[in-house]
Design an enzyme around this catalytic site. Sequence first.
Site, PDB file in Angstrom:
ATOM      1  N   TRP A 102       0.836  -1.214   0.000  1.00  0.00           N
ATOM      2  CA  TRP A 102       0.000   0.000   0.000  1.00  0.00           C
ATOM      3  C   TRP A 102       0.855   1.241   0.000  1.00  0.00           C
ATOM      4  O   TRP A 102       0.530   2.227  -0.679  1.00  0.00           O
ATOM      5  CB  TRP A 102      -1.000  -0.031   1.156  1.00  0.00           C
ATOM      6  CG  TRP A 102      -2.056  -1.077   0.921  1.00  0.00           C
ATOM      7  CD1 TRP A 102      -2.255  -2.216   1.640  1.00  0.00           C
ATOM      8  CD2 TRP A 102      -3.018  -1.109  -0.146  1.00  0.00           C
ATOM      9  NE1 TRP A 102      -3.289  -2.942   1.087  1.00  0.00           N
ATOM     10  CE2 TRP A 102      -3.773  -2.291  -0.001  1.00  0.00           C
ATOM     11  CE3 TRP A 102      -3.314  -0.264  -1.215  1.00  0.00           C
ATOM     12  CZ2 TRP A 102      -4.810  -2.651  -0.879  1.00  0.00           C
ATOM     13  CZ3 TRP A 102      -4.347  -0.609  -2.090  1.00  0.00           C
ATOM     14  CH2 TRP A 102      -5.070  -1.789  -1.916  1.00  0.00           C
ATOM     15  N   ASP A 171      -1.928   6.441   6.289  1.00  0.00           N
ATOM     16  CA  ASP A 171      -2.971   5.554   5.773  1.00  0.00           C
ATOM     17  C   ASP A 171      -3.233   4.529   6.882  1.00  0.00           C
ATOM     18  O   ASP A 171      -2.414   3.651   7.125  1.00  0.00           O
ATOM     19  CB  ASP A 171      -2.468   4.875   4.491  1.00  0.00           C
ATOM     20  CG  ASP A 171      -3.475   3.863   3.933  1.00  0.00           C
ATOM     21  OD1 ASP A 171      -4.529   3.643   4.561  1.00  0.00           O
ATOM     22  OD2 ASP A 171      -3.185   3.293   2.859  1.00  0.00           O
ATOM     23  N   LYS A 195     -12.353  -2.241   6.147  1.00  0.00           N
ATOM     24  CA  LYS A 195     -11.527  -3.134   6.957  1.00  0.00           C
ATOM     25  C   LYS A 195     -12.051  -3.137   8.393  1.00  0.00           C
ATOM     26  O   LYS A 195     -12.480  -4.165   8.891  1.00  0.00           O
ATOM     27  CB  LYS A 195     -10.052  -2.710   6.958  1.00  0.00           C
ATOM     28  CG  LYS A 195      -9.358  -2.434   5.603  1.00  0.00           C
ATOM     29  CD  LYS A 195      -9.725  -3.287   4.487  1.00  0.00           C
ATOM     30  CE  LYS A 195      -9.022  -3.184   3.160  1.00  0.00           C
ATOM     31  NZ  LYS A 195      -8.047  -2.210   2.818  1.00  0.00           N
TER      32      LYS A 195
HETATM   33  C1  LIG Z   1      -7.481  -1.717   1.471  1.00  0.00           C
HETATM   34  C2  LIG Z   1      -6.425  -0.692   1.624  1.00  0.00           C
HETATM   35  C3  LIG Z   1      -6.278   0.376   0.721  1.00  0.00           C
HETATM   36  C4  LIG Z   1      -7.157   0.537  -0.495  1.00  0.00           C
HETATM   37  O1  LIG Z   1      -8.441   0.856  -0.119  1.00  0.00           O
HETATM   38  P1  LIG Z   1      -9.578   1.148  -1.209  1.00  0.00           P
HETATM   39  O2  LIG Z   1     -10.716   1.524  -0.318  1.00  0.00           O
HETATM   40  O3  LIG Z   1      -9.796  -0.110  -1.973  1.00  0.00           O
HETATM   41  O4  LIG Z   1      -9.123   2.263  -2.056  1.00  0.00           O
HETATM   42  C5  LIG Z   1      -5.285   1.296   0.941  1.00  0.00           C
HETATM   43  N1  LIG Z   1      -4.469   1.199   2.000  1.00  0.00           N
HETATM   44  C6  LIG Z   1      -4.567   0.179   2.886  1.00  0.00           C
HETATM   45  C7  LIG Z   1      -3.625   0.113   4.034  1.00  0.00           C
HETATM   46  C8  LIG Z   1      -5.551  -0.789   2.729  1.00  0.00           C
HETATM   47  O5  LIG Z   1      -5.657  -1.787   3.608  1.00  0.00           O
END
Ligand SMILES: *Cc1c(COP(=O)(O)O)cnc(C)c1O
Length: 359
Positions: A102, A171, A195
Amino acid sequence: MTRAFNFAAGPAAIPTEVLEQARDEMLDYQGTGVSIMEMSHRSRAFVDIAEEAEANFRELLNIPEEYEVLFLQGGATLQFSMVPLNLLREKTSADYVNTGSWSTKAIKEARRFCDVNVVANAEDDHFDHIPSHDTWSLDADAAYLHICSNETIGGVQFQDFPETDVPLVADMSSDILSRPVDVSRFGVIYAGAQKNIGPAGLTVVIVHSDLVGHARQETPSLLDYAVHAGSGSMSNTPPTYAWYLASLVFRWLKNNGGLEAMETRNRNKANKLYGAIERSNFYRCPVAVEARSMMNVPFTLPDPSFDEVFLAAAEARGLLNLKGHRSVGGMRASLYNAVPEAAVDALIEFMNEFEHDRR
Ligand SMILES: *Cc1c(COP(=O)(O)O)cnc(C)c1O
């Protein structure tokens, strides 16, 4: 009805009590005669939901007043470009730490807007650790420093956060609300909901008000934090149903002791599973002990040829979605807030039996 134990990485488990309440309110939301999906985002009933969600989210994370909380769309992925568009101002570069898939995606997107200085990179070690903070080559003139607090695919999680002179951006898609966090140390925290918050389609952004209102001139209005902050995240139609489910999850978290209690539960679940992996001579976790994630536990079997049998036998027991990400293989058990300890116990029991049968 039986609910399986769901170890999915995302979209992921949602607390059963939350789904039950959503079911009960599905056709007629609190006497309004319609479903939340069918009502205006400007209706009293929905505005109340939105306001309660924000208030509870702020309370859970103890978010200081000078931060805006935005309820957006586009996923965490859209934040990969909204962050540089809003934070760069007159600067030409930003610092990024690369701890996994990511981070790598965030870096790639940011390169469309500025020079990216990768201040630490664990790629050559297959992203099995977090380079210690004192080795990072930070640039005092960077617009911000970006990290991914928990790499969902690699199972690598920050245990503590760096001190920075520039705004720290994180993030937190896969570990937000899993433990208390000192929000005041960050400029921006963002997370896709699917998540650890609720259903896909909603993205939560916490941004310091000093960082709002400085988007690049050509920024599309829907990518400008100021536009969302100025409209209560209702500049266009928000994802109302996902926002409502998030509000139920926030209530559930409060009723279950808040983030301190979640951290204790999550640590306990993760310790149990890592302990079982360590005790076996069969399973292996590729991540350095001090960087292991409480949320996503990757592990391998002695031979990839066991993988399919393992997954099929697990599924037959109601242990679902244990397949590792296609980029790394092996297994991955995601242990978000909504995954009960009983799921971890059942998984460990199954893993022990599976190992025993192969010996
Ligand atoms: C799942 C995830 C993403 C991407 O998320 P989307 O909602 O599909 O854009 C980005 N960063 C992390 C750490 C993730 O777990």
